[in-house]
Design an enzyme around this catalytic site. Structure first.
Site, PDB file in Angstrom:
ATOM      1  N   CYS A  16       0.816  -1.213   0.000  1.00  0.00           N
ATOM      2  CA  CYS A  16       0.000   0.000   0.000  1.00  0.00           C
ATOM      3  C   CYS A  16       0.848   1.260   0.000  1.00  0.00           C
ATOM      4  O   CYS A  16       0.321   2.363  -0.182  1.00  0.00           O
ATOM      5  CB  CYS A  16      -0.942  -0.007   1.206  1.00  0.00           C
ATOM      6  N   ASP A  67      -8.364  -3.641  -4.948  1.00  0.00           N
ATOM      7  CA  ASP A  67      -7.058  -3.252  -4.417  1.00  0.00           C
ATOM      8  C   ASP A  67      -5.973  -4.102  -5.062  1.00  0.00           C
ATOM      9  O   ASP A  67      -6.126  -5.324  -5.184  1.00  0.00           O
ATOM     10  CB  ASP A  67      -7.016  -3.438  -2.894  1.00  0.00           C
ATOM     11  N   ASP A  90     -11.438  -4.682   2.993  1.00  0.00           N
ATOM     12  CA  ASP A  90     -12.395  -3.598   2.789  1.00  0.00           C
ATOM     13  C   ASP A  90     -13.835  -4.075   2.969  1.00  0.00           C
ATOM     14  O   ASP A  90     -14.695  -3.318   3.434  1.00  0.00           O
ATOM     15  CB  ASP A  90     -12.228  -3.005   1.391  1.00  0.00           C
ATOM     16  N   GLY A 138     -10.792 -13.200 -13.626  1.00  0.00           N
ATOM     17  CA  GLY A 138      -9.796 -12.161 -13.455  1.00  0.00           C
ATOM     18  C   GLY A 138      -9.317 -11.628 -14.791  1.00  0.00           C
ATOM     19  O   GLY A 138      -9.873 -11.946 -15.843  1.00  0.00           O
ATOM     20  N   HIS A 139      -8.275 -10.815 -14.741  1.00  0.00           N
ATOM     21  CA  HIS A 139      -7.704 -10.229 -15.948  1.00  0.00           C
ATOM     22  C   HIS A 139      -6.204 -10.072 -15.749  1.00  0.00           C
ATOM     23  O   HIS A 139      -5.743  -9.754 -14.647  1.00  0.00           O
ATOM     24  CB  HIS A 139      -8.338  -8.865 -16.246  1.00  0.00           C
ATOM     25  N   ASP A 226     -10.519   0.180   7.791  1.00  0.00           N
ATOM     26  CA  ASP A 226      -9.287  -0.587   7.968  1.00  0.00           C
ATOM     27  C   ASP A 226      -8.094   0.328   7.730  1.00  0.00           C
ATOM     28  O   ASP A 226      -8.157   1.290   6.973  1.00  0.00           O
ATOM     29  CB  ASP A 226      -9.240  -1.850   7.100  1.00  0.00           C
TER      30      ASP A 226
END
Length: 347
Positions: A16, A67, A90, A138-139, A226
């Site tokens: 992050c 995220d 989250d 997904g990608h 969070d």
């Protein structure tokens, strides 16, 4: 067998800590037109909350979040676990239950062995299984710098949404994981941690906030968020401003990972941490006796941190006790006041 490679050496920032800073992000968002009003949008862009919440009917609302980031640890499997735990967090912060997830992959597939990517995805899949969520797809793109994360969808009752804007005077603040993560993970890149210390910080990041979220569900929780890239004080500031209340943080009660101060004194302070500190000027009052190192630690850019829970003062000790009994590294770190709305006072 996969090749031996330090994933953290492939990126300039990790976890992050690679987020766009809060000051820069705020300037960009101010340039955007306001979203069209929708009565079913219960939580959107206007409150800097952890996820969006959209009401489907009187009994059910969707919680949606996304995220992803660059490697925060060197072990691919652990990186996948941490990234998944961080994204799922989250949903928990909003009071929801994770339901489905989509992988987001950027990877130098022509340079690194395919087994490395497989290990990242396997780590994430195991963490999703632990959370009771289902991977639905997904990608992926090819990129020189590896990045991984998830888009996660959850469910919550519209009346049980835990936003970051409802803290009330008299509430106590409970934090469910130690801080100092950014300092320690930056130290991984520099080779300053022992294997045991790496295992410790990795375990903290990979721990789901599931137990904490399920435990708080039966208590009078007024607000929750969070603690991630904007640090403890950054996310606390969002809660204070969104709730139009003042917060007092008792610095000696905040759990901090071992060696965080020692390493910070040696200069291991992430750029994201310094950005957080600069952004909070005017929003936080520190004690005159507190040195800058301790102030920076309270602003440290966390990856996959704990929940910051604003709970009724009458129920705080009971919630704290139940969290501790459940194995959560919880601490009562502050309180909500009527004085200085939107401001944090560190004691």
């Amino acid at each position: 067998m996969t090749q031996s490679i330090k994933l953290t050496s492939l990126s300039t920032k990790g976890g992050c800590g690679c987020k766009i800073g809060p000051a820069d992000l705020a300037q960009v968002i101010r340039m955007l037109p306001p979203a069209a009003p929708d009565p079913n949008l219960l939580v959107g862009l206007d409150t800097s909350d952890d996820a969006g919440v959209y009401r489907l009917n009187d009994e059910m609302a969707l919680v949606q979040t996304l995220d992803f980031f660059t490697p925060i640890v060197d072990d691919p499997y652990s990186f996948g676990q941490v990234a998944a735990a961080n994204a799922i967090s989250d949903i928990y912060a909003m009071g929801g239950k994770p339901l489905t997830a989509l992988n987001i992959v950027a990877f130098p597939i022509a340079v690194l062995e395919k087994e490395i990517l497989a290990d990242i995805l396997r780590g994430a899949a195991d963490k999703l299984k632990e959370a009771g969520a289902t991977l639905v797809g997904g990608h992926s793109i090819e990129d020189k710098e590896p990045k991984f994360g998830l888009a996660v969808t959850g469910l919550v009752h519209p009346d049980k949404v835990r936003a970051n804007t409802g803290a009330k005077p008299g509430d106590k603040l409970i934090l469910t994981k130690p801080i100092g993560v950014g300092i320690l993970t930056s130290s991984i890149k520099k080779g300053l941690l022992t294997d045991e210390e790496i295992e410790r910080v990795t375990a903290v990041m990979a721990t789901l906030n599931k137990t904490a979220a399920e435990t708080m569900d039966s208590y009078d929780v007024h607000a929750c968020t969070d603690v991630t890239g904007f640090g403890l004080l950054g996310h606390s500031s969002e809660m204070a401003k969104g709730s139009s209340a003042g917060l007092r943080i008792f610095s000696d009660q905040v759990p901090v990972l071992e060696r965080a101060r020692e390493l910070a004194e040696k200069g291991v302070i992430p750029g994201g941490t310094r950005n957080n500190f600069a952004h909070l000027v005017g929003s936080v009052t520190f004690p005159e006796a507190m040195d800058e190192i301790d102030q920076l630690i309270l602003c440290d850019a966390v990856t996959s941190g704990g929940l910051l829970i604003s709970v009724s003062g009458e129920e705080a000790e009971a919630l704290f006790g139940e969290l501790k009994s459940a194995g959560v590294e919880a601490a009562i770190i502050g309180e909500v006041t009527e004085e200085n709305p939107g401001h944090i006072t560190v004691i």
